[in-house]
Enzyme design. Structure first.
Site, short mmCIF file in Angstrom:
data_model
loop_
_atom_site.label_atom_id
_atom_site.label_comp_id
_atom_site.label_asym_id
_atom_site.label_seq_id
_atom_site.Cartn_x
_atom_site.Cartn_y
_atom_site.Cartn_z
N GLN A 112 0.83 -1.21 0.00
CA GLN A 112 0.00 0.00 0.00
C GLN A 112 0.86 1.27 0.00
O GLN A 112 0.49 2.28 -0.56
CB GLN A 112 -0.90 -0.03 1.25
CG GLN A 112 -2.13 0.86 1.15
CD GLN A 112 -3.29 0.22 0.39
OE1 GLN A 112 -3.63 -0.92 0.62
NE2 GLN A 112 -3.89 0.96 -0.52
N LYS A 156 -2.64 -1.07 6.62
CA LYS A 156 -3.67 -2.08 6.33
C LYS A 156 -4.13 -2.69 7.64
O LYS A 156 -3.38 -2.73 8.61
CB LYS A 156 -3.08 -3.19 5.46
CG LYS A 156 -4.10 -4.02 4.72
CD LYS A 156 -4.54 -3.32 3.45
CE LYS A 156 -5.64 -4.04 2.72
NZ LYS A 156 -5.85 -3.48 1.37
N GLY A 184 -12.50 -0.24 2.84
CA GLY A 184 -12.89 -1.62 2.57
C GLY A 184 -11.76 -2.45 1.97
O GLY A 184 -10.75 -1.93 1.51
N ASP A 185 -11.93 -3.74 1.99
CA ASP A 185 -11.09 -4.72 1.29
C ASP A 185 -11.92 -6.01 1.28
O ASP A 185 -13.16 -5.94 1.47
CB ASP A 185 -9.73 -4.90 2.01
CG ASP A 185 -8.71 -5.66 1.16
OD1 ASP A 185 -8.11 -5.04 0.27
OD2 ASP A 185 -8.55 -6.88 1.35
N THR A 235 -12.22 0.81 -8.00
CA THR A 235 -11.09 -0.11 -8.21
C THR A 235 -11.24 -0.82 -9.56
O THR A 235 -10.29 -0.87 -10.36
CB THR A 235 -10.97 -1.13 -7.07
OG1 THR A 235 -11.04 -0.43 -5.82
CG2 THR A 235 -9.66 -1.88 -7.14
P1 NDP Z 1 -14.71 -8.85 -1.98
O1 NDP Z 1 -14.81 -9.39 -0.61
O2 NDP Z 1 -15.76 -7.94 -2.49
O3 NDP Z 1 -14.58 -10.05 -3.03
C1 NDP Z 1 -13.55 -10.97 -2.94
C2 NDP Z 1 -13.73 -12.02 -4.02
O4 NDP Z 1 -12.58 -12.85 -4.05
C3 NDP Z 1 -14.90 -12.93 -3.77
O5 NDP Z 1 -15.42 -13.40 -5.00
C4 NDP Z 1 -14.26 -14.08 -2.97
O6 NDP Z 1 -14.96 -15.29 -3.04
C5 NDP Z 1 -12.92 -14.19 -3.66
N1 NDP Z 1 -11.95 -14.69 -2.69
C6 NDP Z 1 -11.53 -14.07 -1.57
N2 NDP Z 1 -10.66 -14.82 -0.89
C7 NDP Z 1 -10.50 -15.94 -1.63
C8 NDP Z 1 -9.72 -17.09 -1.47
N3 NDP Z 1 -8.89 -17.24 -0.41
N4 NDP Z 1 -9.81 -18.04 -2.44
C9 NDP Z 1 -10.63 -17.89 -3.51
N5 NDP Z 1 -11.41 -16.81 -3.70
C10 NDP Z 1 -11.33 -15.86 -2.78
O7 NDP Z 1 -13.27 -8.16 -2.06
P2 NDP Z 1 -12.72 -7.10 -3.10
O8 NDP Z 1 -13.33 -7.31 -4.44
O9 NDP Z 1 -12.81 -5.78 -2.47
O10 NDP Z 1 -11.17 -7.48 -3.14
C11 NDP Z 1 -10.62 -8.37 -4.11
C12 NDP Z 1 -9.13 -8.14 -4.21
O11 NDP Z 1 -8.90 -6.78 -4.63
C13 NDP Z 1 -8.32 -8.28 -2.91
O12 NDP Z 1 -7.03 -8.76 -3.24
C14 NDP Z 1 -8.22 -6.85 -2.40
O13 NDP Z 1 -7.12 -6.69 -1.54
C15 NDP Z 1 -8.03 -6.12 -3.71
N6 NDP Z 1 -8.34 -4.70 -3.72
C16 NDP Z 1 -9.55 -4.21 -3.31
C17 NDP Z 1 -9.82 -2.86 -3.37
C18 NDP Z 1 -11.15 -2.30 -2.99
O14 NDP Z 1 -11.33 -1.09 -3.15
N7 NDP Z 1 -12.11 -3.09 -2.52
C19 NDP Z 1 -8.82 -1.91 -3.83
C20 NDP Z 1 -7.60 -2.52 -4.32
C21 NDP Z 1 -7.38 -3.86 -4.24
P3 NDP Z 1 -15.86 -15.76 -1.77
O15 NDP Z 1 -16.99 -14.79 -1.73
O16 NDP Z 1 -16.25 -17.15 -2.08
O17 NDP Z 1 -14.96 -15.64 -0.58
O1 2IT Z 2 -5.94 -2.54 -1.42
C1 2IT Z 2 -6.46 -1.40 -1.48
O2 2IT Z 2 -5.91 -0.47 -2.08
C2 2IT Z 2 -7.77 -1.21 -0.84
N1 2IT Z 2 -8.31 -2.16 -0.29
C3 2IT Z 2 -8.39 0.15 -0.81
C4 2IT Z 2 -7.82 0.98 0.31
C5 2IT Z 2 -8.49 2.31 0.53
O3 2IT Z 2 -8.06 2.97 1.49
O4 2IT Z 2 -9.39 2.70 -0.22
#
Ligand code: NDP
Ligand code: 2IT
Length: 449
Positions: free
Chosen positions: A111, A126, A165-166, A209
């Site tokens: 990050q 984080k 969020g994450d 994102t």
């Molecule tokens: P969500 O919780 O909305 O969705 C996560 C997705 O990934 C779900 O479909 C979930 O499936 C799947 N998943 C999570 N863990 C696992 C696992 N161990 N094995 C297989 N599938 C898995 O999260 P986000 O969409 O917010 O985040 C997704 C990725 O993007 C992460 O790496 C996060 O750090 C990154 N990210 C998010 C940002 C944001 O703004 N939200 C910004 C930048 C990066 P299931 O529902 O079955 O668990």
């Molecule tokens: O991995 C990421 O960049 C996030 N989950 C978003 C972090 C944020 O502060 O919006």
């Protein structure tokens, strides 16, 4: 021994039980070699690499809460405040049973560089917990979030550390956490981002994102004489990032044919039905199998066995991993290359293993890592902080156009940094170098701290 190797050895020795953190540090430090070699004496004397790989502080705490049966449950909470040289700590909160200190540290470390790339004034941090939101009632989620924030509220603030969020943390969880912070600290301030629109949230943060990932991918394609129009795309995950990546890709004229979750994956050759996806995932909070059940053109595959590369087995032009770390390994990379993939851009954090990244790069695939490609989420969080500070709300179009400008700018910044150090086309190195340079300049200016 080279300074980079010395520090890598130290990091491994100090954190032997933290494989994800070591992986993230190894990738970054290896790609920083040309910059470090050019400044070796100065950086060594100032212990730049030792300082940048050691968090400012790591907070771990007990999170007790009462479930619907009256049983007390105990989870572990984390906040790692990694580096605040260029702004208050900023980064999400992950709620998933796999969460441990190694995962939170790798995410906090990444990050720092990602936030630097956004050009906005945010440091890196984080947090999270091993709490599993799956199958919990709204009431249980609220009890957990309130207990988590009761402790976390001591360490954060709009000018100190601003979580968001994450995985497992969306608008519902942010709302419960914001309410508890306000109650304990008696402050109505932008201490969290990703808030609801009625209480200080920013338009376009939900989409940011995924949309940002596509703005960057589109620019990458454009700069290689290609467009998104007519391209076939594989996306993994089906959460916040995957959903809005799929939506924007299709708005750009591409066809998204896959999605996944932790229990299985779908292949939908007609292209993902975004409305159905949102109904299944955002409204019903159900499994992807329900999407397949409701859509004739979609095939559902149960969680992959060892010989099944899941979504990476499908022939596509572009692959966008948007689920979780290390979900795209060397065999998956081989399957993608064999099928002629042109570009891989990471929506998730560190979804591609180091071996897979090297294989993709060696085979001419345009590969952009998460620090650059998924920075649109945190960038828009920083725009939410700006709006909160001036107590105004910008229109969707205004936020979205700033987001697009930031992502196009990031692509060119990482491309230029790679070229400057003779590594044209190595966007991983470009991102690490561009992110690092700004943070280090600020660290040096601020003295030993
Ligand atoms: P969500 O919780 O909305 O969705 C996560 C997705 O990934 C779900 O479909 C979930 O499936 C799947 N998943 C999570 N863990 C696992 C696992 N161990 N094995 C297989 N599938 C898995 O999260 P986000 O969409 O917010 O985040 C997704 C990725 O993007 C992460 O790496 C996060 O750090 C990154 N990210 C998010 C940002 C944001 O703004 N939200 C910004 C930048 C990066 P299931 O529902 O079955 O668990
Ligand atoms: O991995 C990421 O960049 C996030 N989950 C978003 C972090 C944020 O502060 O919006």
């Amino acid at each position: 021994m080279a300074y980079v190797d010395e520090v890598l050895e130290q990091v491994k020795a100090k954190n032997p039980d933290q494989p994800e953190f070591i992986q993230a540090v190894t990738e970054v430090l290896n790609s920083l070699r040309p910059v470090v070699e050019a400044n070796e004496e100065k950086y060594r004397k100032l212990a730049i690499l030792e300082r940048i790989t050691e968090p400012d502080r790591q907070i771990m705490f007990r999170v007790p809460w009462v479930d619907d049966k009256g049983q007390v449950q105990v989870n572990r909470g984390y906040r790692v405040q990694f580096n605040n040289s260029i702004g208050p700590y900023k980064g999400g909160i992950r709620l998933h049973p796999s969460v441990n200190l190694s995962i939170i540290k790798f995410l906090g470390f990444e990050q720092v560089f990602k936030n630097s790339l956004t050009t906005l004034p945010i440091g890196g941090g984080k947090g999270g917990s091993d709490f599993d939101p799956k199958g919990k009632s709204d009431n249980e989620i609220m009890h957990f979030c309130q207990s988590f924030m009761t402790e976390l509220s001591k360490y954060i603030g709009a000018d100190t550390d601003v979580p968001a969020g994450d995985i497992g943390t969306g608008a519902r969880e942010i709302g419960f956490m914001f309410g508890q912070y306000k109650r304990i600290r008696d402050l109505y301030e932008g201490v969290l981002t990703g808030k609801g629109l009625t209480y200080g949230g920013s338009l376009a943060r939900t989409e940011a994102t995924g949309y940002g990932l596509l703005y960057l991918t589109e620019e990458l394609m454009k700069c290689h004489g290609e467009s998104m129009e007519g391209k076939t795309v594989a996306i993994s995950g089906s959460g916040n990032v995957a959903t809005y990546a799929a939506q924007k890709a299709q708005q750009m004229g591409a066809k998204v044919v896959t999605l996944s979750d932790s229990t299985g994956w779908i292949y939908d050759p007609e292209g993902i039905d975004i409305d159905l996806l949102k109904e299944v995932k955002e409204v019903k909070r159900a499994r992807l199998s329900e999407y397949a059940a409701a859509r004739k053109s979609a095939e559902y595959h149960d969680k992959k066995d060892a010989n099944d590369h899941g979504v990476w087995n499908i022939k596509v032009d572009i692959a966008l991993p948007c689920a979780t770390q290390n979900e795209l390994n060397l065999d998956d990379a081989k399957a993608l290359v064999a099928n002629g993939v042109k570009a891989v851009c990471e929506g998730a954090n560190m979804p591609t293993t180091i071996e897979a990244t090297e294989y993709l790069q060696a085979n001419g695939v345009w590969f952009v890592g998460g620090k650059a490609a998924n920075a649109g989420g945190v960038a828009t969080s920083a725009l939410e902080m700006s709006q909160n500070s001036e107590r105004l709300s910008w229109s969707f179009e205004e936020v979205d156009s700033k987001l697009k400008g930031i992502m196009v700018g990031i692509y060119h910044a990482i491309d230029d940094a790679a070229k400057k150090y003779g590594m044209e086309g190595n966007y991983v190195a470009g991102a690490n170098i561009a992110g690092f340079e700004k943070v280090v300049t600020a660290m040096i200016a601020q003295g030993v701290c």
